[in-house]
Scaffold this motif. Structure first.
Motif, short mmCIF file in Angstrom:
data_model
loop_
_atom_site.label_atom_id
_atom_site.label_comp_id
_atom_site.label_asym_id
_atom_site.label_seq_id
_atom_site.Cartn_x
_atom_site.Cartn_y
_atom_site.Cartn_z
N GLN A 180 12.18 3.03 -12.51
CA GLN A 180 13.40 2.28 -12.21
C GLN A 180 13.10 0.79 -12.06
O GLN A 180 13.87 -0.05 -12.52
N LEU A 181 12.00 0.46 -11.43
CA LEU A 181 11.63 -0.95 -11.28
C LEU A 181 11.37 -1.57 -12.64
O LEU A 181 11.79 -2.71 -12.90
N LEU A 182 10.68 -0.85 -13.52
CA LEU A 182 10.44 -1.39 -14.86
C LEU A 182 11.75 -1.68 -15.59
O LEU A 182 11.86 -2.68 -16.30
N GLN A 183 12.74 -0.82 -15.39
CA GLN A 183 14.04 -1.01 -16.04
C GLN A 183 14.73 -2.29 -15.60
O GLN A 183 15.52 -2.87 -16.34
N ILE A 184 14.44 -2.76 -14.39
CA ILE A 184 15.07 -4.00 -13.91
C ILE A 184 14.12 -5.19 -14.00
O ILE A 184 14.40 -6.26 -13.47
N GLY A 185 12.97 -4.98 -14.68
CA GLY A 185 12.08 -6.10 -14.94
C GLY A 185 11.05 -6.38 -13.86
O GLY A 185 10.48 -7.47 -13.82
N VAL A 186 10.78 -5.41 -12.98
CA VAL A 186 9.79 -5.59 -11.92
C VAL A 186 8.61 -4.65 -12.20
O VAL A 186 8.80 -3.45 -12.36
N ARG A 187 7.42 -5.21 -12.27
CA ARG A 187 6.21 -4.43 -12.50
C ARG A 187 5.58 -4.11 -11.15
O ARG A 187 5.22 -5.02 -10.40
N ALA A 188 5.44 -2.83 -10.85
CA ALA A 188 4.78 -2.42 -9.60
C ALA A 188 3.29 -2.26 -9.86
O ALA A 188 2.88 -1.67 -10.86
N VAL A 189 2.49 -2.81 -8.95
CA VAL A 189 1.04 -2.74 -9.07
C VAL A 189 0.50 -2.08 -7.80
O VAL A 189 0.76 -2.58 -6.69
N LYS A 190 -0.22 -0.97 -7.96
CA LYS A 190 -0.84 -0.30 -6.82
C LYS A 190 -2.18 -0.99 -6.54
O LYS A 190 -2.96 -1.24 -7.45
N VAL A 191 -2.40 -1.29 -5.27
CA VAL A 191 -3.65 -1.91 -4.84
C VAL A 191 -4.20 -1.11 -3.66
O VAL A 191 -3.45 -0.39 -3.00
N PRO A 192 -5.50 -1.24 -3.38
CA PRO A 192 -6.05 -0.54 -2.22
C PRO A 192 -5.41 -1.02 -0.92
O PRO A 192 -5.01 -2.18 -0.79
N GLU A 193 -5.32 -0.11 0.04
CA GLU A 193 -4.74 -0.46 1.35
C GLU A 193 -5.52 -1.62 1.97
O GLU A 193 -6.74 -1.70 1.83
N ASP A 194 -4.80 -2.49 2.64
CA ASP A 194 -5.34 -3.69 3.31
C ASP A 194 -5.81 -4.77 2.35
O ASP A 194 -6.60 -5.63 2.72
N THR A 195 -5.29 -4.77 1.11
CA THR A 195 -5.58 -5.85 0.18
C THR A 195 -4.94 -7.13 0.72
O THR A 195 -3.77 -7.12 1.12
N ASP A 196 -5.70 -8.20 0.72
CA ASP A 196 -5.25 -9.47 1.27
C ASP A 196 -4.20 -10.13 0.37
O ASP A 196 -4.45 -10.36 -0.82
N ILE A 197 -3.04 -10.43 0.93
CA ILE A 197 -1.96 -11.06 0.17
C ILE A 197 -2.39 -12.44 -0.33
O ILE A 197 -2.12 -12.81 -1.47
N ALA A 198 -3.06 -13.22 0.51
CA ALA A 198 -3.50 -14.56 0.09
C ALA A 198 -4.40 -14.48 -1.15
O ALA A 198 -4.29 -15.32 -2.05
N GLN A 199 -5.26 -13.47 -1.21
CA GLN A 199 -6.14 -13.32 -2.36
C GLN A 199 -5.34 -12.97 -3.62
O GLN A 199 -5.61 -13.48 -4.70
N LEU A 200 -4.35 -12.09 -3.48
CA LEU A 200 -3.50 -11.74 -4.62
C LEU A 200 -2.72 -12.96 -5.11
O LEU A 200 -2.55 -13.16 -6.32
#
Length: 154
Positions: free
Chosen positions: A94-114
């Motif tokens: 559903q997200l892809l249909q509205i133009g949003v790509r979901a990316v799974k990352v390991p738990e506690d991945t730092d937002i600043a690094q992303l």
């Protein structure tokens, strides 16, 4: 439709062609399943700058409740990417249909690094975002579709 419990906009989002969302409980790490996240944190990203644009907070409800996912999806308006630790396959599509790509990352991945990684890849990403043609009514169309089925948490 039930909306987010709290929704904070910090600046005008029109000046940010790339917006990235994070499923986070603490504002600093990606640590949540999309369907169960209490918070989506959205940043605007440019080659030389990132800025917090908005935070949407949700009540956490268990089970497969259509409104729960719909209000989370509505909070992703104008986002191109969502980072989360897990997401159901049906919601991913559903997200892809509205133009949003979901990316799974390991738990506690730092937002600043992303955010830093996103900036490092800015040129290629900017070309993709500016050439993507999005239907401005995509969220309304998605909500009008027949029932969805959220997959169980992973």
């Amino acid at each position: 439709m039930t909306s987010a419990n709290r929704y904070l906009n910090t600046v005008s989002t029109t000046a940010w062609p790339m917006q990235v969302a994070f499923a986070s409980s603490d504002y600093h790490h990606v640590d949540q399943h999309f369907g169960a996240t209490p918070r989506l944190v959205v940043y605007g990203v440019k080659q030389e700058q990132v800025q917090l644009l908005r935070v949407a907070e949700f009540s956490v409800e268990s089970g497969h409740i259509e409104e729960k996912i719909a209000c989370r999806m509505a909070a992703l308006e104008d986002c191109v990417t969502l980072y989360c630790v897990a997401i159901g396959e049906a919601v991913f599509r559903q997200l892809l249909q509205i133009g949003v790509r979901a990316v799974k990352v390991p738990e506690d991945t730092d937002i600043a690094q992303l955010l830093k990684q996103t900036q490092q890849h800015w040129s290629a990403a900017e070309r993709q975002v500016t050439h993507r043609r999005r239907d401005p009514r995509r969220f309304e169309q998605m909500l009008a579709e027949p029932q969805w089925q959220e997959d169980d948490a992973e």
